[in-house]
Design an enzyme around this catalytic site. Structure first.
Site, short mmCIF file in Angstrom:
data_model
loop_
_atom_site.label_atom_id
_atom_site.label_comp_id
_atom_site.label_asym_id
_atom_site.label_seq_id
_atom_site.Cartn_x
_atom_site.Cartn_y
_atom_site.Cartn_z
N ARG A 38 2.68 5.82 3.56
CA ARG A 38 2.79 5.13 2.27
C ARG A 38 4.21 4.60 2.18
NH1 ARG A 38 -2.30 5.81 -0.22
NH2 ARG A 38 -3.16 7.72 0.62
N CYS A 39 4.41 3.56 1.42
CA CYS A 39 5.73 2.94 1.43
C CYS A 39 6.14 2.51 0.03
CB CYS A 39 5.72 1.74 2.38
SG CYS A 39 7.25 0.83 2.38
N ASP B 231 -21.35 -3.07 -0.50
CA ASP B 231 -22.48 -2.66 -1.29
C ASP B 231 -23.28 -1.62 -0.52
OD1 ASP B 231 -25.30 -4.32 -2.80
OD2 ASP B 231 -24.40 -2.39 -3.09
P1 ADP Z 1 -4.73 2.37 -0.49
O1 ADP Z 1 -4.40 1.09 0.20
O2 ADP Z 1 -5.56 3.26 0.37
O3 ADP Z 1 -5.30 2.13 -1.85
P2 ADP Z 1 -2.12 3.05 -1.66
O4 ADP Z 1 -2.53 2.70 -3.03
O5 ADP Z 1 -1.30 4.27 -1.45
O6 ADP Z 1 -3.36 3.21 -0.67
O7 ADP Z 1 -1.31 1.82 -1.07
C1 ADP Z 1 -0.77 1.84 0.22
C2 ADP Z 1 0.54 1.11 0.26
O8 ADP Z 1 0.36 -0.24 -0.17
C3 ADP Z 1 1.58 1.67 -0.69
O9 ADP Z 1 2.26 2.76 -0.12
C4 ADP Z 1 2.50 0.49 -0.87
O10 ADP Z 1 3.37 0.33 0.21
C5 ADP Z 1 1.54 -0.69 -0.86
N1 ADP Z 1 1.19 -1.07 -2.25
C6 ADP Z 1 0.24 -0.53 -3.04
N2 ADP Z 1 0.24 -1.13 -4.24
C7 ADP Z 1 1.21 -2.05 -4.22
C8 ADP Z 1 1.73 -3.00 -5.17
N3 ADP Z 1 1.21 -3.10 -6.39
N4 ADP Z 1 2.73 -3.79 -4.77
C9 ADP Z 1 3.24 -3.72 -3.54
N5 ADP Z 1 2.82 -2.84 -2.62
C10 ADP Z 1 1.83 -2.02 -2.94
#
Ligand code: ADP
Length: 747
Positions: free
Chosen positions: A96-97, A174
């Site tokens: 995660r970032c 779906d």
């Molecule tokens: P998933 O893709 O499985 O839903 P996450 O919600 O943890 O998992 O998102 C993974 C990564 O995508 C985050 O750690 C972040 O780096 C990036 N990310 C998620 N939402 C945003 C956002 N609104 N803006 C920018 N980067 C995002």
């Protein structure tokens, strides 16, 4: 590889040879929670990218690797994705970032991409990852300008990297293509929305009221990870106990679609992901060839590839969030379940039916039988048919040993409790035989009279189909057969006309890929080895081809694609060349009936002789283990849903054909096969399917999966022609709902 030429006909297809990836750089990353099939998707993107002449980069550790750059961004080679299919999770990491959520983070990421000339990005992840991707793309030109201002990139670099193309990849949109419509869910428990403290009382109160009002069926959906507001897990079993305890003896709770995840990815996951990986590269190439294609998400609806605008998907995610914030969580589930699910979500829902005994007796008798060879998932289908049938008010009858048991009178009423625990069991608990009814029509008609059978559900393979044809043809002579009759395809071979898939074939594919994985791993050390494996399927090459795709085969010999000595020579030489690189294992699949003379021993000896000095060979005939032990989650669900749908059709057709105190129908559309065609479940008169059948070889004349052969060859490093006219069309999120045929939509 066996010759690529199909039947000669006027060629209106569109091939992707004109889609040229030369000079383009594509990067692939996995992000967010890891999901089954991510590695298969990465492998497909890499190999397809290289195939079209592009440079492909891995970005390790998701967006974090993109922000950090350095060793996280490295060029992929053909060999670098070898032996990756069978591994769970994601090989290239998916951290995660937080930084990517900030402008500074995205600026760093942009710099790293420009420095590698990467203008095509393939993001494999969930809602969050795609939201991030969309934002990044919207900001792209602004980010480049900032980089120029800071003197970090040149004007020339900005010009040559001015467009960022993004394609996202999600799993089956779906997944309920043939099942419960989530919009009628009475209760939904999802992790994001814990229910109020007194939810147990409220739910049981409402269920009691429903019972008083004689509402028969209540549906409760429990998503994996659901919790109450004290973080206590809410499970299906908990609800089941609660409801049974509070509501008493006449309540029945059925858990549908209980599915586990984890472990090595199933054949289904791998095939889905491989198809989507190839599709993603096609989408990127097309986007970079025309200026105004929106960034898209590739996915599969039913059995059909589709593309959706990334923006719309992101908007949908936001709407889901909003609905959740506003506690409109049925809306949230409807939006999410129907239109936009992550790779991992498609199996998460646990559906509970709560039914009460207050249903009017329909006074109809419905018989269920299994016909043909055993296939995993048959029992789940029978269980579902029996229980849905009882819920609909019918008396259900079980016939043992197929049509043979039928004419011998092995028929008896089957009750709700008799089918308890059937879903997880392999084989056929009713007993199944290949015997056709044709020679015993008198006796079968007599049994139908004795038991007053008003409708038939046949669950089985090719003999079930031929049997139903025989019965429907005999309607002229026997009034007993002038009743609604429906079959659902259940056979490992997947050779039934009128359906893209049959119950049991997923389990068989899993057995094949599982065995191939093991066999490949069995030879340790650096010795190079090629495995020749014979699969079942009669003349149908589905198991060999699709199993080959899932297991990463080098060559697959099937009856439908004839091959000669020149093809064999080319295949052996091709494999020998590959085995001179870092590739250690070769896999050659051979369908049992692909060629009478080039049998498994012959192929084994040929490869052994020609591979001398480079690799040695082993052979293996897979045999009946392919009929599977326990059914796969897919087959359990598929069987359960298809049989439920078939019984609903029976109920409707019974009502329509009940006139003057008896059931009578002889119209062709009341002797049907329920099958999956592309994205919809369709009832098709068996008489109509006759023309689509090669009865000699027991296969459909047209088989959709033959289109997967070029894909398999490309992933095995062959040059081939790939028909892209069937590739995903751009659709819109709101239109994704399956277009069902009239008959199926009526249900
Ligand atoms: P998933 O893709 O499985 O839903 P996450 O919600 O943890 O998992 O998102 C993974 C990564 O995508 C985050 O750690 C972040 O780096 C990036 N990310 C998620 N939402 C945003 C956002 N609104 N803006 C920018 N980067 C995002």
């Amino acid at each position: 590889m066996a010759g690529t030429a199909g039947p000669k006909r006027q060629d209106t297809r569109k091939y992707f040879e004109n889609l040229d990836g030369a000079g383009k750089c594509i990067a692939v990353l996995t992000s967010g929670g890891d999901a089954q099939g991510m590695n298969a998707a990465v492998r497909a993107v890499v190999r397809m990218g290289i195939y079209v002449g592009a440079k492909v980069y891995f970005i390790h550790e998701g967006y974090q690797g993109m922000v950090d750059g350095g060793d996280n961004i490295i060029e992929a080679t053909w060999e670098s994705v070898s032996s990756m299919l069978q591994v769970g999770g994601t090989v290239i990491g998916s951290a995660r970032c937080k930084e990517f959520r900030t402008h500074e983070g995205r600026l760093k990421a942009a710099l790293n991409l420009v420095k590698h000339s990467i203008t095509n990005l393939c993001v494999i992840g969930g809602d969050g990852s795609l939201t991030g991707a969309n934002l990044f793309r919207e900001e792209w030109s602004g980010l480049l300008n900032e980089l120029v201002e800071q003197g970090l990139v040149s004007e020339e670099e900005v010009r040559s990297n001015s467009e960022l193309h993004i394609v996202g990849m999600v799993g089956s949109i779906d997944n309920d293509f043939c099942g419960t419509d989530m919009t009628i869910a009475d209760w939904v428990f999802i992790p994001e929305m814990p229910p109020e403290d007194d939810w147990e009382d409220v739910m049981c109160q409402k269920l009691s009221e429903n019972r008083a009002e004689r509402k028969r069926l209540n549906i409760i959906i429990v998503a994996e990870g659901a919790i109450d507001c004290h973080n206590k897990p809410i499970t299906c079993d908990y609800i089941k106990d609660l409801v049974v305890r509070r509501l008493g003896f006449d309540t029945r709770v059925t858990i549908l679609g209980h599915v586990q995840r984890g472990g090595t990815p199933s054949a289904f996951d791998r095939i889905l992901a491989s198809r989507m990986g190839v599709e993603a590269v096609l989408a990127l190439l097309e986007a970079s060839d025309s200026d105004n294609t929106p960034a898209c998400v590739v996915s599969l609806v039913g059995n059909q590839a589709v593309r959706l605008p990334l923006m719309e998907c992101v908007q949908m995610t936001q709407e889901v969030q909003k609905a959740m914030d506003e506690k409109k969580f049925e809306d949230a589930v409807r939006l999410r379940g129907r239109y936009f699910t992550q790779v991992s979500v498609y199996v998460d829902k646990l559906v509970i039916y709560v039914t009460t005994d207050f249903h009017p007796q329909s006074s109809f008798n419905v018989a269920v039988l299994n016909v043909g060879a055993p296939a995993a998932g048959m029992n789940g289908a029978v269980r579902s048919a029996v229980r849905v049938g009882i819920t609909e008010g019918h008396k259900m009858f079980a016939v043992n040993d197929g049509f043979e048991g039928f004419y011998k009178g092995q028929i008896k009423e089957i009750k709700w409790g008799d089918v308890g625990g059937w879903t997880g069991q392999g084989g056929s608990l009713l007993g199944t035989k290949r015997t056709l009814p044709g020679a015993h029509l008198d006796k079968i008609a007599e049994q139908m009279r004795i038991y007053n059978i008003n409708a038939l559900l046949v669950i089985g393979g090719f003999e079930a189909y031929v049997g139903l044809l025989e019965l429907s043809t005999a309607r002229d002579k026997y009034n007993e057969f002038c009743v609604p009759m429906v079959m659902v395809p259940a056979t490992v071979s997947n050779n039934i006309p009128g359906s893209d898939l049959s119950i049991g074939s997923d389990t068989a594919l899993n057995a094949i890929t599982d065995t191939c994985d093991r066999i490949k791993q069995s030879a340790s050390g650096t010795k190079r080895r090629v495995f020749i494996i014979e699969t079942m399927g009669g003349y149908c090459g589905y198991l060999a081809t699709v199993g080959g795709l899932a297991a990463g085969a080098d060559t697959v010999y099937i009856y439908e694609e004839p091959f000669d000595i020149r093809d064999l020579q080319a295949n052996v030489e091709h494999l020998t060349q590959k085995m001179k690189t870092s590739i250690q294992r070769g896999l050659v699949l051979r369908n049992e009936n692909c060629n009478e003379n080039f049998n498994t021993d012959f192929i084994y000896q040929l490869y052994s002789e020609e591979g001398q000095g480079v690799f040695d060979c082993r052979k293996n005939i897979l045999g009946h283990m392919q009929q599977g032990g326990a059914p796969s989650p897919f087959d359990r669900n598929f069987g359960t849903k298809v049989a439920a749908k078939a019984i609903q059709w029976v109920t409707k057709t019974l009502k329509e054909s009940f006139k003057g105190g008896r059931v009578f129908t002889n119209s062709p559309d009341t002797a049907c096969l329920l099958g999956m065609r592309r994205r919809a479940m369709v009832f098709q008169p068996v008489s109509q399917l006759r023309d689509e059948t090669d009865f000699v070889h027991r296969i459909p004349k047209e088989q959709w999966w033959l289109k997967l052969r070029p894909l398999m060859k490309i992933l095995a490093k062959y040059k081939t022609s790939y028909d892209v006219s069937d590739s995903g069309q751009l659709e819109h999120v709101t239109q994704i709902r399956p277009r069902e045929t009239k008959t199926s939509a009526d249900i």
